[in-house]
Design a protein around this motif. Sequence first.
Motif, short mmCIF file in Angstrom:
data_model
loop_
_atom_site.label_atom_id
_atom_site.label_comp_id
_atom_site.label_asym_id
_atom_site.label_seq_id
_atom_site.Cartn_x
_atom_site.Cartn_y
_atom_site.Cartn_z
N GLN A 198 -57.28 9.34 -41.48
CA GLN A 198 -56.78 8.22 -42.29
C GLN A 198 -56.71 8.62 -43.75
O GLN A 198 -55.91 8.09 -44.50
CB GLN A 198 -57.70 7.01 -42.14
CG GLN A 198 -57.42 6.21 -40.89
CD GLN A 198 -58.20 4.92 -40.90
OE1 GLN A 198 -59.43 4.91 -40.79
NE2 GLN A 198 -57.51 3.81 -41.05
N ARG A 222 -53.51 5.65 -47.60
CA ARG A 222 -54.31 5.74 -46.39
C ARG A 222 -53.42 5.48 -45.18
O ARG A 222 -52.68 4.52 -45.13
CB ARG A 222 -55.43 4.72 -46.43
CG ARG A 222 -56.50 4.95 -45.39
CD ARG A 222 -57.78 4.30 -45.88
NE ARG A 222 -58.68 3.96 -44.80
CZ ARG A 222 -59.78 4.65 -44.54
NH1 ARG A 222 -60.08 5.71 -45.24
NH2 ARG A 222 -60.59 4.27 -43.58
N ASP A 274 -63.25 11.07 -43.41
CA ASP A 274 -63.39 10.56 -42.04
C ASP A 274 -62.70 11.49 -41.06
O ASP A 274 -61.81 12.25 -41.42
CB ASP A 274 -62.78 9.16 -41.93
CG ASP A 274 -63.62 8.12 -42.62
OD1 ASP A 274 -64.72 8.48 -43.10
OD2 ASP A 274 -63.19 6.96 -42.67
N ARG A 306 -55.17 4.94 -38.31
CA ARG A 306 -56.03 5.81 -37.53
C ARG A 306 -55.17 6.63 -36.60
O ARG A 306 -54.29 6.11 -35.94
CB ARG A 306 -56.99 4.92 -36.73
CG ARG A 306 -58.17 5.63 -36.21
CD ARG A 306 -59.15 4.62 -35.62
NE ARG A 306 -60.51 4.94 -36.05
CZ ARG A 306 -61.20 5.96 -35.59
NH1 ARG A 306 -60.66 6.77 -34.71
NH2 ARG A 306 -62.41 6.20 -36.01
N ASP A 347 -60.77 10.58 -38.62
CA ASP A 347 -59.58 10.03 -37.96
C ASP A 347 -58.27 10.28 -38.70
O ASP A 347 -57.26 9.66 -38.38
CB ASP A 347 -59.77 8.53 -37.72
CG ASP A 347 -60.12 7.80 -39.00
OD1 ASP A 347 -59.99 8.39 -40.08
OD2 ASP A 347 -60.54 6.64 -38.91
MG MG Z 1 -61.10 5.15 -39.94
#
Ligand code: MG
Length: 322
Positions: free
Chosen positions: A107, A205, A103, A208, A105
Amino acid sequence: MAETILYVVVPCYKEEEVLPETATRLKEKLAALIASKEISAASKILFVNDGSSDRTWDIISQLHSTNPIFAGINLSRNRGHQNALLAGLMVAKDHADVSISMDADLQDDIDAIDAMLAEYRAGNDIVYAVRSKREKDTFIKRRTAMAFYKFMRLIGVEIVPNHADYRLMTRRALEGLACFKEVNLFLRGIVPMIGYKTATVTYERALRFAGQTKYPLKKMLAFAIEGITSLSIRPIRIISFIGLASFVASLILLIYFLIDYAQGNTTAGWASTIVSIWAIGGLQLLATGIIGEYIGKIYLEVKQRPRYIIQDTLIREEKNDA
Ligand code: MG
Ligand code: UDP
């Protein structure tokens, strides 16, 4: 291993806030891997702009013009995360030996790339990055995700729990993926069907980095339904069983009432009658709805619409000066 061309595929939808930072961090990571001869100098970071209405594509073009390690494809419109990712992977398939999708962002912990490449070198064609904990997610997201994984296992769909779309795939795994032509795309369910030797690595994780989630509850729900109905037909079977069971039950009840009547007892069960009418009515509606869901899927599949259309491609084949 210095010959291994790696493409990191990053779908981006309205990510102008995070993109510069993501680009910097990914570039540093790839530069280090190139310097230590882990990957080829022809490796790239491939951003997929999923029809963003903000400056996302401008930023990608800018990055590409300053350093050829950045590549980009621009979709003709917003097609959603899964289709954008597929578009990027299909482009990567033609240029790279291995792809890693993640992704935009931040994360997904970028440093998990090392462990994924190690598993690739150990002979794995698909490496799933799995989250070790989910404590940074909201309570609702965590619980719904858990319920979802449980339900999927119940209806017989093989997915890797706590794995989003952060994964490594070799070229031949991508070629396998290219053979799946379905329009209702749920990559996490399809990838395990490809086969080959697979491994998992764990990572934590993060939150964001900036910007808003593009997966509000409504989209998450739609995504979950997509996952269920595009991978399993067991719900239809369950409906048939429920139907059969209630039919048998009503026959037994009928016989019971007839005997009761013959013995001179009149049944005063007005309430129970009403209740059963509602129950059966509800079941029927539910059944029709679920069947309709599948018919809708068939409708979409038979049309064979393209899953994405690429408007622009920015890839410079030369080696990077990262
Ligand atoms: Mg995300
Ligand atoms: N994304 C996309 N198209 C969309 C929605 C999201 O390409 O229509 C991308 C988004 O830019 C991000 C990834 O998909 O890179 C995951 O989205 P997000 O981080 O918003 O989801 P969450 O992590 O909250 O589940």
